[in-house]
Design a protein around this motif. Sequence first.
Motif, PDB file in Angstrom:
ATOM      1  N   ASP A   1      -7.492  -1.885   6.068  1.00 63.54           N
ATOM      2  CA  ASP A   1      -7.082  -3.126   5.613  1.00 63.54           C
ATOM      3  C   ASP A   1      -5.767  -3.473   6.111  1.00 63.54           C
ATOM      4  N   ILE A   2      -6.033  -4.889   6.818  1.00 69.56           N
ATOM      5  CA  ILE A   2      -4.862  -5.227   7.742  1.00 69.56           C
ATOM      6  C   ILE A   2      -4.264  -6.504   7.224  1.00 69.56           C
ATOM      7  N   ASP A   3      -2.901  -6.619   7.013  1.00 66.93           N
ATOM      8  CA  ASP A   3      -2.326  -7.675   6.444  1.00 66.93           C
ATOM      9  C   ASP A   3      -0.979  -8.055   7.591  1.00 66.93           C
ATOM     10  N   GLU A   4      -0.784  -9.423   7.654  1.00 70.04           N
ATOM     11  CA  GLU A   4       0.323  -9.658   8.463  1.00 70.04           C
ATOM     12  C   GLU A   4       1.499  -9.743   7.583  1.00 70.04           C
ATOM     13  N   THR A   5       2.676  -9.227   7.897  1.00 70.98           N
ATOM     14  CA  THR A   5       3.828  -9.200   7.280  1.00 70.98           C
ATOM     15  C   THR A   5       5.002  -9.894   8.058  1.00 70.98           C
ATOM     16  N   ASP A   6       6.165 -10.037   7.325  1.00 70.07           N
ATOM     17  CA  ASP A   6       7.592 -10.386   8.141  1.00 70.07           C
ATOM     18  C   ASP A   6       7.847  -9.749   9.170  1.00 70.07           C
ATOM     19  N   GLY A   7       7.484  -8.537   9.019  1.00 70.25           N
ATOM     20  CA  GLY A   7       8.057  -7.513  10.011  1.00 70.25           C
ATOM     21  C   GLY A   7       7.015  -6.920  10.943  1.00 70.25           C
ATOM     22  N   GLY A   8       5.867  -7.507  11.114  1.00 67.98           N
ATOM     23  CA  GLY A   8       4.829  -7.171  12.067  1.00 67.98           C
ATOM     24  C   GLY A   8       3.413  -7.143  11.223  1.00 67.98           C
ATOM     25  N   THR A   9       2.703  -6.162  11.327  1.00 70.36           N
ATOM     26  CA  THR A   9       1.370  -6.125  10.385  1.00 70.36           C
ATOM     27  C   THR A   9       1.439  -4.699   9.811  1.00 70.36           C
ATOM     28  N   ARG A  10       0.822  -4.812   8.644  1.00 75.39           N
ATOM     29  CA  ARG A  10       0.555  -3.483   7.553  1.00 75.39           C
ATOM     30  C   ARG A  10      -0.840  -3.234   7.698  1.00 75.39           C
ATOM     31  N   ILE A  11      -1.026  -1.952   7.989  1.00 75.95           N
ATOM     32  CA  ILE A  11      -2.352  -1.150   7.841  1.00 75.95           C
ATOM     33  C   ILE A  11      -2.328  -0.353   6.756  1.00 75.95           C
ATOM     34  N   ILE A  12      -3.153  -0.742   5.851  1.00 77.42           N
ATOM     35  CA  ILE A  12      -3.550   0.430   4.842  1.00 77.42           C
ATOM     36  C   ILE A  12      -4.860   1.087   4.948  1.00 77.42           C
ATOM     37  N   PHE A  13      -4.705   2.340   5.289  1.00 81.81           N
ATOM     38  CA  PHE A  13      -5.606   3.069   5.648  1.00 81.81           C
ATOM     39  C   PHE A  13      -6.275   4.164   4.372  1.00 81.81           C
ATOM     40  N   THR A  14      -7.606   3.907   4.225  1.00 80.05           N
ATOM     41  CA  THR A  14      -8.295   4.570   3.055  1.00 80.05           C
ATOM     42  C   THR A  14      -9.341   5.487   3.484  1.00 80.05           C
ATOM     43  N   HIS A  15      -9.105   6.677   3.097  1.00 76.25           N
ATOM     44  CA  HIS A  15     -10.594   7.296   3.079  1.00 76.25           C
ATOM     45  C   HIS A  15     -11.016   7.617   2.025  1.00 76.25           C
ATOM     46  N   GLU A  16     -12.231   6.662   1.511  1.00 75.20           N
ATOM     47  CA  GLU A  16     -12.839   6.609  -0.008  1.00 75.20           C
ATOM     48  C   GLU A  16     -13.538   7.697   0.028  1.00 75.20           C
ATOM     49  N   GLY A  17     -13.161   8.532  -0.990  1.00 75.42           N
ATOM     50  CA  GLY A  17     -14.303   9.691  -1.267  1.00 75.42           C
ATOM     51  C   GLY A  17     -13.573  11.157  -0.954  1.00 75.42           C
ATOM     52  N   LEU A  18     -12.517  10.892  -0.341  1.00 77.96           N
ATOM     53  CA  LEU A  18     -11.602  12.248   0.140  1.00 77.96           C
ATOM     54  C   LEU A  18     -10.438  12.118  -0.855  1.00 77.96           C
ATOM     55  N   LYS A  19     -10.717  13.286  -1.641  1.00 73.32           N
ATOM     56  CA  LYS A  19      -9.922  13.210  -3.093  1.00 73.32           C
ATOM     57  C   LYS A  19      -9.202  14.554  -3.069  1.00 73.32           C
ATOM     58  N   PRO A  20      -8.114  14.458  -3.944  1.00 70.71           N
ATOM     59  CA  PRO A  20      -7.188  15.785  -3.865  1.00 70.71           C
ATOM     60  C   PRO A  20      -7.861  17.110  -4.101  1.00 70.71           C
TER      61      PRO A  20
END
Length: 164
Positions: free
Chosen positions: A92-111
């Motif tokens: 998931d990619i979002d523009e921020t004041d300091g650049g771009t934030r990327i939230i990486f998720t591996h959905e289904g990879l659980k502790p």
Amino acid sequence: MTANFTTTITVNATPREAFDAINDVAGWWGRITGSTAAVGDEFVYLVPGVHYSGFRVTEIAPERRVAWLVTGSYLDFIADKQEWTGTTVRFDIDETDGGTRIIFTHEGLKPQDECYEVCSNAWTMFVNGSLTQFIETGVGAPHRFDGDETLTAADQVQAPSRGG
């Protein structure tokens, strides 16, 4: 605990630059075969004798999101060799004041998964390290190895097809 693995990076780049780099998988993760350009495309990431993952691109939203369904997997170092099959990798990619934030998720990879420690450490190395470098400098640190890059006959029997 049932949380999916997630890690967040902020890069000094535009959302478009981040999106383009994420889709250049060979530049930050390692050699692939196939394509990551459009929904429905399929590709394979392979480290012979250790790791095979087949992916289908399920979402492409330029500058906002990339998602891949794991259609087949083979992880040589755990008992459930197909633990990744059916999971989803998402950026998931979002523009921020300091650049771009990327939230990486591996959905289904659980502790509680056997692969969690090794796989989350590897994702952290590739996303927080290699992908960040690749986005900001154009030079990542993808996995490289010497030797035959094709599946052996034994690997082909054990690895599920990409057709998922």
